[in-house]
Design a protein around this motif. Structure first.
Motif, PDB file in Angstrom:
ATOM      1  N   GLN A 185       0.827  -1.204   0.000  1.00 22.38           N
ATOM      2  CA  GLN A 185       0.000   0.000   0.000  1.00 22.38           C
ATOM      3  C   GLN A 185       0.867   1.262   0.000  1.00 22.38           C
ATOM      4  OE1 GLN A 185      -3.568   0.385  -0.164  1.00 22.38           O
ATOM      5  NE2 GLN A 185      -3.089  -1.615  -1.026  1.00 22.38           N
ATOM      6  N   ILE A 186       1.930   1.262   0.795  1.00 20.29           N
ATOM      7  CA  ILE A 186       2.824   2.427   0.831  1.00 20.29           C
ATOM      8  C   ILE A 186       3.479   2.623  -0.530  1.00 20.29           C
ATOM      9  CG2 ILE A 186       4.950   3.372   1.818  1.00 20.29           C
ATOM     10  CD1 ILE A 186       4.192   2.027   4.459  1.00 20.29           C
ATOM     11  N   PHE A 187       4.024   1.554  -1.098  1.00 19.95           N
ATOM     12  CA  PHE A 187       4.699   1.660  -2.389  1.00 19.95           C
ATOM     13  C   PHE A 187       3.720   2.046  -3.500  1.00 19.95           C
ATOM     14  CE2 PHE A 187       8.066  -1.481  -0.771  1.00 19.95           C
ATOM     15  CZ  PHE A 187       8.935  -0.452  -0.438  1.00 19.95           C
ATOM     16  N   TYR A 188       2.518   1.489  -3.452  1.00 23.58           N
ATOM     17  CA  TYR A 188       1.529   1.827  -4.479  1.00 23.58           C
ATOM     18  C   TYR A 188       1.242   3.327  -4.481  1.00 23.58           C
ATOM     19  CZ  TYR A 188      -2.825   2.240  -7.059  1.00 23.58           C
ATOM     20  OH  TYR A 188      -3.785   2.637  -7.952  1.00 23.58           O
ATOM     21  N   HIS A 189       0.919   3.872  -3.330  1.00 25.36           N
ATOM     22  CA  HIS A 189       0.555   5.294  -3.280  1.00 25.36           C
ATOM     23  C   HIS A 189       1.777   6.199  -3.435  1.00 25.36           C
ATOM     24  CE1 HIS A 189      -3.673   4.674  -2.572  1.00 25.36           C
ATOM     25  NE2 HIS A 189      -3.373   3.718  -1.725  1.00 25.36           N
ATOM     26  N   LEU A 190       2.951   5.712  -3.044  1.00 24.01           N
ATOM     27  CA  LEU A 190       4.169   6.470  -3.331  1.00 24.01           C
ATOM     28  C   LEU A 190       4.401   6.520  -4.839  1.00 24.01           C
ATOM     29  CD1 LEU A 190       6.723   7.953  -2.402  1.00 24.01           C
ATOM     30  CD2 LEU A 190       7.852   5.714  -2.255  1.00 24.01           C
ATOM     31  N   GLY A 191       4.206   5.382  -5.525  1.00 26.20           N
ATOM     32  CA  GLY A 191       4.366   5.363  -6.976  1.00 26.20           C
ATOM     33  C   GLY A 191       3.392   6.293  -7.662  1.00 26.20           C
ATOM     34  N   ARG A 192       2.160   6.302  -7.169  1.00 28.86           N
ATOM     35  CA  ARG A 192       1.156   7.195  -7.743  1.00 28.86           C
ATOM     36  C   ARG A 192       1.561   8.651  -7.536  1.00 28.86           C
ATOM     37  NH1 ARG A 192      -3.689   9.891  -6.933  1.00 28.86           N
ATOM     38  NH2 ARG A 192      -5.290   9.455  -8.503  1.00 28.86           N
ATOM     39  N   TRP A 193       2.003   8.975  -6.336  1.00 26.48           N
ATOM     40  CA  TRP A 193       2.419  10.342  -6.015  1.00 26.48           C
ATOM     41  C   TRP A 193       3.628  10.746  -6.860  1.00 26.48           C
ATOM     42  CZ3 TRP A 193       6.914  12.481  -4.014  1.00 26.48           C
ATOM     43  CH2 TRP A 193       6.810  13.805  -3.551  1.00 26.48           C
ATOM     44  N   VAL A 194       4.624   9.870  -6.963  1.00 31.76           N
ATOM     45  CA  VAL A 194       5.829  10.170  -7.743  1.00 31.76           C
ATOM     46  C   VAL A 194       5.469  10.440  -9.199  1.00 31.76           C
ATOM     47  CG1 VAL A 194       7.927   9.136  -8.719  1.00 31.76           C
ATOM     48  CG2 VAL A 194       7.493   8.997  -6.265  1.00 31.76           C
ATOM     49  N   TYR A 195       4.612   9.601  -9.776  1.00 34.26           N
ATOM     50  CA  TYR A 195       4.233   9.789 -11.175  1.00 34.26           C
ATOM     51  C   TYR A 195       3.545  11.133 -11.380  1.00 34.26           C
ATOM     52  CZ  TYR A 195       2.359   9.025 -15.808  1.00 34.26           C
ATOM     53  OH  TYR A 195       2.060   9.170 -17.147  1.00 34.26           O
ATOM     54  N   LEU A 196       2.620  11.467 -10.496  1.00 32.78           N
ATOM     55  CA  LEU A 196       1.862  12.703 -10.663  1.00 32.78           C
ATOM     56  C   LEU A 196       2.724  13.935 -10.404  1.00 32.78           C
ATOM     57  CD1 LEU A 196      -1.521  11.704  -8.988  1.00 32.78           C
ATOM     58  CD2 LEU A 196      -1.038  11.961 -11.432  1.00 32.78           C
ATOM     59  N   VAL A 197       3.561  13.889  -9.395  1.00 27.26           N
ATOM     60  CA  VAL A 197       4.381  15.065  -9.099  1.00 27.26           C
ATOM     61  C   VAL A 197       5.430  15.262 -10.190  1.00 27.26           C
ATOM     62  CG1 VAL A 197       6.288  14.130  -7.685  1.00 27.26           C
ATOM     63  CG2 VAL A 197       5.289  16.335  -7.098  1.00 27.26           C
ATOM     64  N   ASP A 198       5.896  14.168 -10.786  1.00 28.17           N
ATOM     65  CA  ASP A 198       6.835  14.270 -11.903  1.00 28.17           C
ATOM     66  C   ASP A 198       6.153  14.904 -13.114  1.00 28.17           C
ATOM     67  OD1 ASP A 198       9.421  13.490 -13.285  1.00 28.17           O
ATOM     68  OD2 ASP A 198       7.981  12.374 -14.497  1.00 28.17           O
ATOM     69  N   ALA A 199       4.918  14.485 -13.373  1.00 29.03           N
ATOM     70  CA  ALA A 199       4.169  15.078 -14.491  1.00 29.03           C
ATOM     71  C   ALA A 199       3.938  16.566 -14.261  1.00 29.03           C
ATOM     72  CB  ALA A 199       2.839  14.353 -14.672  1.00 29.03           C
ATOM     73  N   ALA A 200       3.620  16.937 -13.034  1.00 27.07           N
ATOM     74  CA  ALA A 200       3.415  18.350 -12.713  1.00 27.07           C
ATOM     75  C   ALA A 200       4.712  19.137 -12.865  1.00 27.07           C
ATOM     76  CB  ALA A 200       2.867  18.494 -11.303  1.00 27.07           C
ATOM     77  N   ASP A 201       5.819  18.534 -12.470  1.00 27.11           N
ATOM     78  CA  ASP A 201       7.118  19.190 -12.572  1.00 27.11           C
ATOM     79  C   ASP A 201       7.523  19.410 -14.034  1.00 27.11           C
ATOM     80  OD1 ASP A 201       9.405  20.311 -11.448  1.00 27.11           O
ATOM     81  OD2 ASP A 201      10.487  18.406 -11.397  1.00 27.11           O
ATOM     82  N   ASP A 202       7.034  18.542 -14.927  1.00 23.12           N
ATOM     83  CA  ASP A 202       7.409  18.606 -16.339  1.00 23.12           C
ATOM     84  C   ASP A 202       6.402  19.365 -17.208  1.00 23.12           C
ATOM     85  OD1 ASP A 202       9.703  17.177 -15.871  1.00 23.12           O
ATOM     86  OD2 ASP A 202       8.920  15.267 -16.588  1.00 23.12           O
ATOM     87  N   LEU A 203       5.437  20.011 -16.603  1.00 27.04           N
ATOM     88  CA  LEU A 203       4.368  20.630 -17.389  1.00 27.04           C
ATOM     89  C   LEU A 203       4.887  21.569 -18.475  1.00 27.04           C
ATOM     90  CD1 LEU A 203       1.549  21.463 -14.809  1.00 27.04           C
ATOM     91  CD2 LEU A 203       1.352  20.025 -16.846  1.00 27.04           C
ATOM     92  N   LYS A 204       5.709  22.511 -18.117  1.00 24.12           N
ATOM     93  CA  LYS A 204       6.171  23.491 -19.096  1.00 24.12           C
ATOM     94  C   LYS A 204       7.115  22.862 -20.115  1.00 24.12           C
ATOM     95  CE  LYS A 204       5.420  27.659 -16.376  1.00 24.12           C
ATOM     96  NZ  LYS A 204       5.999  28.923 -15.851  1.00 24.12           N
ATOM     97  N   LYS A 205       7.958  21.956 -19.659  1.00 29.16           N
ATOM     98  CA  LYS A 205       8.868  21.286 -20.589  1.00 29.16           C
ATOM     99  C   LYS A 205       8.087  20.454 -21.602  1.00 29.16           C
ATOM    100  CE  LYS A 205      11.104  17.638 -19.235  1.00 29.16           C
ATOM    101  NZ  LYS A 205      12.064  16.737 -18.540  1.00 29.16           N
TER     102      LYS A 205
END
Length: 295
Positions: A185-205
């Protein structure tokens, strides 16, 4: 995609030192199992993985010198089954991250990813032979993610779920059923968070390059710029993933690692999320944000 797990700077020195011993222990384990080049994949994310997989006590501590600390040396954890597992899984994740970078860029801009994957390939082959189930599940999920990217799928849930399931696989070698379920459960939601925050970080690029970005598609963002409504909604999504991690975390006794894990989950991830949304996050820099929520 990795590089978003950070320790709060106000963590007590004793706990920072404890994290440092795990960090150096994983570095040494990577070097011992896979050679000096593998040490360069070391980051806080993989150390966080190692700590979650560790037993409740630290284990034996060794003081020694290394290339990074040739004079005074550093304390490190001696190799253990948890560090071995974390090292193997870190190599597999780093290799496939590099291969994903090759696929996402043209020939010229993909050169550095080709170089990294070429250097890591011998280590990857060894790690994949040791952890074939994790390697296969990682490849399967990345294929599914590539299909969603090819379709320009506008659902952030489908895309994030694919990477979340990938990272959940890091717990599959844990024997104790309850502990494995908690870690999944921890890894699942960490993976979800990492994917989304990475996408947000790359928005302008991604807006400039035309690359797939599910966050931009979901919220209809132009040129990678947030609206107030979309920012608030996305922040709530990030925070929900952290709350789910925290809920699972409370179901298990992590022993001496509890303060480090709790501080990272309850403070560090929120600060990173807010910094990404504010546009103040830099991959190699230190964050000054002290807010306790992404909103």
């Amino acid at each position: 995609m990795f590089g978003y797990v950070r320790l709060p700077q106000d963590l007590p020195e004793e706990e920072r030192n404890r994290f440092g011993r795990a960090y150096c222990g994983l570095c040494h384990t990577l070097g011992t199992r896979y050679g000096p080049a593998a040490r360069f994949i070391l980051n806080y994310d993989f150390t966080f993985l190692a700590i979650l997989l560790s037993e409740k006590e630290e284990g034996p501590i060794h003081h020694g010198r290394c290339a990074a600390h040739p004079v005074h040396g550093r304390d490190r954890l001696e190799s253990s089954p948890a560090l071995d597992l974390a090292a193997d899984e870190s190599v597999i994740l780093a290799y496939w991250q590099a291969r994903d970078g090759v696929e996402d860029h043209d020939w010229l801009h993909g050169l550095k990813y080709r170089a990294v994957s070429a250097v890591l390939e011998p280590a990857y082959r060894k790690a994949a032979a040791l952890r074939p189930d994790f390697d296969e599940s990682t490849r399967r999920q990345l294929r599914l993610l590539a299909e969603l990217e090819g379709e320009h799928c506008p659902s952030i849930d489908r895309a994030a779920d694919t990477f979340a399931i990938l990272l959940r696989g890091a717990a599959q070698s844990v024997d104790e059923p309850v502990r494995r379920r908690v870690l999944e459960q921890i890894f699942y939601h960490l993976g979800r968070w990492v994917y989304l925050v990475d996408a947000a970080d790359d928005l302008k690029k991604d807006a400039a390059s035309g690359n797939y970005n599910p966050v931009a598609l979901r919220y209809g963002l132009l040129e990678g710029v947030w609206t107030e409504e979309s920012r608030t909604g996305f922040a709530a999504t990030l925070d929900h993933s952290i709350h789910m991690m925290a809920t699972a975390f409370e179901l298990w006794d992590f022993g001496v690692w509890t303060p480090v894990l709790k501080s990272t989950l309850y403070t560090g991830l929120f600060r990173v999320g807010k910094a990404v949304l504010d546009g103040t996050f830099h991959g190699q820099g230190k964050k000054r944000d002290t807010q306790e929520s992404s909103t």
